[in-house]
Design a protein around this motif. Structure first.
Motif, PDB file in Angstrom:
ATOM      1  N   LEU A   7       0.851  -1.193   0.000  1.00 38.07           N
ATOM      2  CA  LEU A   7       0.000   0.000   0.000  1.00 38.07           C
ATOM      3  C   LEU A   7       0.883   1.238   0.000  1.00 38.07           C
ATOM      4  N   ILE A   8       0.666   2.113  -0.981  1.00 38.99           N
ATOM      5  CA  ILE A   8       1.397   3.378  -1.066  1.00 38.99           C
ATOM      6  C   ILE A   8       0.398   4.509  -0.890  1.00 38.99           C
ATOM      7  N   SER A   9       0.742   5.494  -0.084  1.00 34.18           N
ATOM      8  CA  SER A   9      -0.154   6.632   0.116  1.00 34.18           C
ATOM      9  C   SER A   9       0.572   7.932  -0.183  1.00 34.18           C
ATOM     10  N   ARG A  24       8.471   9.800  -9.169  1.00 32.24           N
ATOM     11  CA  ARG A  24       9.294   8.945  -8.318  1.00 32.24           C
ATOM     12  C   ARG A  24       8.514   7.699  -7.891  1.00 32.24           C
ATOM     13  N   ILE A  25       7.282   7.902  -7.447  1.00 30.70           N
ATOM     14  CA  ILE A  25       6.474   6.761  -7.002  1.00 30.70           C
ATOM     15  C   ILE A  25       6.282   5.767  -8.140  1.00 30.70           C
ATOM     16  N   TRP A  26       5.868   6.276  -9.294  1.00 31.51           N
ATOM     17  CA  TRP A  26       5.622   5.395 -10.439  1.00 31.51           C
ATOM     18  C   TRP A  26       6.914   4.735 -10.900  1.00 31.51           C
ATOM     19  N   GLY A  27       7.987   5.510 -10.956  1.00 24.78           N
ATOM     20  CA  GLY A  27       9.255   4.963 -11.433  1.00 24.78           C
ATOM     21  C   GLY A  27       9.780   3.846 -10.550  1.00 24.78           C
ATOM     22  N   LEU A  28       9.674   4.011  -9.235  1.00 25.09           N
ATOM     23  CA  LEU A  28      10.215   3.012  -8.323  1.00 25.09           C
ATOM     24  C   LEU A  28       9.337   1.781  -8.200  1.00 25.09           C
ATOM     25  N   PHE A  29       8.015   1.965  -8.170  1.00 23.24           N
ATOM     26  CA  PHE A  29       7.143   0.856  -7.796  1.00 23.24           C
ATOM     27  C   PHE A  29       6.454   0.163  -8.971  1.00 23.24           C
ATOM     28  N   ALA A 113       2.902  -4.423   3.529  1.00 26.58           N
ATOM     29  CA  ALA A 113       3.831  -3.332   3.842  1.00 26.58           C
ATOM     30  C   ALA A 113       3.171  -2.031   3.419  1.00 26.58           C
ATOM     31  N   ILE A 114       3.472  -0.966   4.154  1.00 29.37           N
ATOM     32  CA  ILE A 114       2.906   0.354   3.880  1.00 29.37           C
ATOM     33  C   ILE A 114       4.036   1.308   3.528  1.00 29.37           C
ATOM     34  N   VAL A 115       3.883   1.997   2.404  1.00 32.07           N
ATOM     35  CA  VAL A 115       4.844   3.019   1.996  1.00 32.07           C
ATOM     36  C   VAL A 115       4.172   4.380   2.138  1.00 32.07           C
ATOM     37  N   CYS A 116       4.678   5.185   3.059  1.00 36.16           N
ATOM     38  CA  CYS A 116       4.177   6.542   3.234  1.00 36.16           C
ATOM     39  C   CYS A 116       5.055   7.452   2.384  1.00 36.16           C
ATOM     40  N   SER A 117       4.531   7.876   1.250  1.00 37.08           N
ATOM     41  CA  SER A 117       5.290   8.672   0.297  1.00 37.08           C
ATOM     42  C   SER A 117       5.020  10.139   0.587  1.00 37.08           C
ATOM     43  N   ILE A 134       7.416   1.944   5.540  1.00 37.26           N
ATOM     44  CA  ILE A 134       8.566   2.550   4.866  1.00 37.26           C
ATOM     45  C   ILE A 134       8.230   4.008   4.601  1.00 37.26           C
ATOM     46  N   TYR A 135       9.115   4.907   4.980  1.00 42.71           N
ATOM     47  CA  TYR A 135       8.939   6.326   4.663  1.00 42.71           C
ATOM     48  C   TYR A 135       9.738   6.624   3.395  1.00 42.71           C
ATOM     49  N   ASP A 136       9.046   6.837   2.291  1.00 47.38           N
ATOM     50  CA  ASP A 136       9.705   7.245   1.049  1.00 47.38           C
ATOM     51  C   ASP A 136       9.816   8.761   1.073  1.00 47.38           C
ATOM     52  N   ALA A 137      10.959   9.250   1.495  1.00 47.54           N
ATOM     53  CA  ALA A 137      11.163  10.679   1.735  1.00 47.54           C
ATOM     54  C   ALA A 137      11.668  11.352   0.462  1.00 47.54           C
ATOM     55  N   HIS A 138      10.804  12.039  -0.207  1.00 38.03           N
ATOM     56  CA  HIS A 138      11.197  12.761  -1.424  1.00 38.03           C
ATOM     57  C   HIS A 138      12.109  13.937  -1.091  1.00 38.03           C
ATOM     58  N   ASN A 139      11.992  14.432   0.117  1.00 38.63           N
ATOM     59  CA  ASN A 139      12.841  15.494   0.642  1.00 38.63           C
ATOM     60  C   ASN A 139      12.943  15.282   2.152  1.00 38.63           C
ATOM     61  N   CYS A 140      13.818  16.024   2.813  1.00 39.87           N
ATOM     62  CA  CYS A 140      13.639  16.229   4.252  1.00 39.87           C
ATOM     63  C   CYS A 140      12.642  17.376   4.346  1.00 39.87           C
ATOM     64  N   GLU A 141      11.370  17.049   4.595  1.00 40.19           N
ATOM     65  CA  GLU A 141      10.303  18.034   4.447  1.00 40.19           C
ATOM     66  C   GLU A 141      10.430  19.199   5.435  1.00 40.19           C
ATOM     67  N   TYR A 142      10.990  18.949   6.595  1.00 37.73           N
ATOM     68  CA  TYR A 142      11.154  20.033   7.566  1.00 37.73           C
ATOM     69  C   TYR A 142      12.099  21.104   7.030  1.00 37.73           C
TER      70      TYR A 142
END
Length: 400
Positions: A7-9, A24-29, A113-117, A134-142
């Motif tokens: 599950l990806i969100s 990124r999501i589409w390319g990786l998964f 498994a859960i991917v929090c994108s 799994i945290y798929d961190a596109h950036n360090c959002e902070y």
């Protein structure tokens, strides 16, 4: 063997992928459907409808939801008055758990498994304890939020909420996927994390065959650019991209009147033709097939970025398309590229000169076309990067 479900969100529509996050999501998964069933749950703030199911490909299914009625009726007027200069929607970042159908889908969807994108759906997912996260961190959002919210009255609130949300996700996640060593170090510094739980999975791109000279000439003629150098910028509606286009419109185009600057992507929504010189055109959002004509027609691509986070996917796309590129040092962050080999690297003060000198040097452009393409082909092909994610998932789901 029973196929595992992933599950990806995220808080955006996914397919077809039109900008960095969905790409990124589409390319990786999407390359993992030979082994896993992938379910993506997202929202589309532009669609006032209940739910849309999209079979993006075999074994990859997208569930896309609208926002609640109150979002369109009450929130959007507030956003227009107080937050539009941020170029992101705080509601989908911090209050997405008010979207009932979206939340119901995240809570009820079976997953091994859960991917929090991005971290924005974590307020809902944090109550699930049935599957590793799994945290798929596109950036360090902070750290990115501190930059994006600069000058906004609500910056302290936005940065604090981001840090609390992302920090909680980082601590709960079994694995964090970071786009670069710089982002990995930011997570360690900000959240005091064990570096061992952070894996580097870079941004990537699709690798098509290099276009021939004949194909490039045909594309230029078809688009009507046969007689002038074409300089391309592609970007989404995102504050750093808007600042880059503003620089092109107001600083570069008036100095380089012999060039035709072409701006592609949702970033064009922030501008109108009346704001730009005659040698700037806004192509808007293009399908992949039509965008390919612009890739082939371009003599040069530019990336005059001064803010942002992670590796710029546009840089990878430019090089994969065989387009010689001029970029700021910041635009090359996370990439091991050499000046006047893979790209031309220039500070903004000298950017116009760097563009013109590169256009006058066909040998240099030919070298960058080949070296840039070879670089991304060996290191940033989505198919290669997906193998890293597959290995991580295999360890989580089969080696326990």
């Amino acid at each position: 063997m029973i196929r595992k479900k992933i599950l990806i969100s995220d808080t955006a529509p996914l397919y077809p992928p039109m900008w960095g996050g969905p790409k990124r999501i589409w390319g990786l998964f999407s390359n993992l459907t030979h082994k896993y069933d992938i379910i993506y749950v997202g929202v589309d703030t532009g669609q006032y409808e209940l739910v849309k199911g999209i079979e993006a490909s075999e074994d990859f299914f997208e569930k896309r939801f609208s926002m609640p009625e109150s979002y369109y009726k009450y929130w959007l007027p507030i956003y227009e008055r107080l937050f539009k200069n941020l170029n992101f929607d705080p509601y989908t970042y911090f209050f997405i758990d008010n979207a009932k159908h979206y939340v119901d889908a995240l809570e009820s969807q079976p997953a091994d498994a859960i991917v929090c994108s991005h971290p924005w759906s974590w307020n809902t997912l944090k109550y699930r304890t049935d599957s590793p996260v799994i945290y798929d961190a596109h950036n360090c959002e902070y750290t990115l939020m501190r930059s994006l919210a600069e000058g906004n009255l609500f910056k302290p609130i936005l940065t604090h909420k981001t840090k609390v949300l992302e920090g909680d996700l980082c601590r709960r996640a079994k694995v964090i996927l970071a786009c670069s060593e710089e982002d990995k170090q930011a997570f360690v510094d900000v959240y005091k994390l064990d570096p061992g739980k952070i894996s580097i999975v870079e941004n990537g791109t699709d690798i098509p065959p290099l276009p021939s000279l004949k194909e490039r000439v045909a594309a230029r003629e078809e688009l009507g650019y046969a007689r002038q150098p074409v300089v391309l910028f592609v970007g989404a509606y995102y504050k750093p991209n808007i600042q880059a286009v503003d620089f092109i419109v107001n600083r570069l185009a008036p100095k380089l009147t012999a060039c035709q600057f072409v701006i592609v992507g949702t970033v064009t929504n922030a501008f109108s033709d009346s704001q730009a010189p005659e040698n700037v055109s806004f192509a808007g959002i293009l399908t992949d097939d039509y965008l390919e004509h612009y890739w082939r027609a371009a003599d040069l691509a530019v990336n005059p970025m001064s803010k942002g986070s992670g590796v710029n996917i546009k840089m990878l796309d430019y090089m994969a398309a065989g387009i010689p590129t001029v970029s700021t040092p910041f635009g090359c962050r996370g990439l091991d590229v050499e000046n006047e080999k893979h790209v031309v690297i220039s500070e903004l003060d000298n950017f116009a000169t760097a563009i013109w000198d590169t256009l006058k040097n066909p040998e240099l452009r030919g070298l960058m076309r080949k070296k840039g393409y070879d670089y991304v082909s060996t290191k940033f092909d989505w198919k290669i990067l997906s193998k890293k994610v597959e290995h991580i998932l295999d360890q989580l789901l089969f080696d326990r």
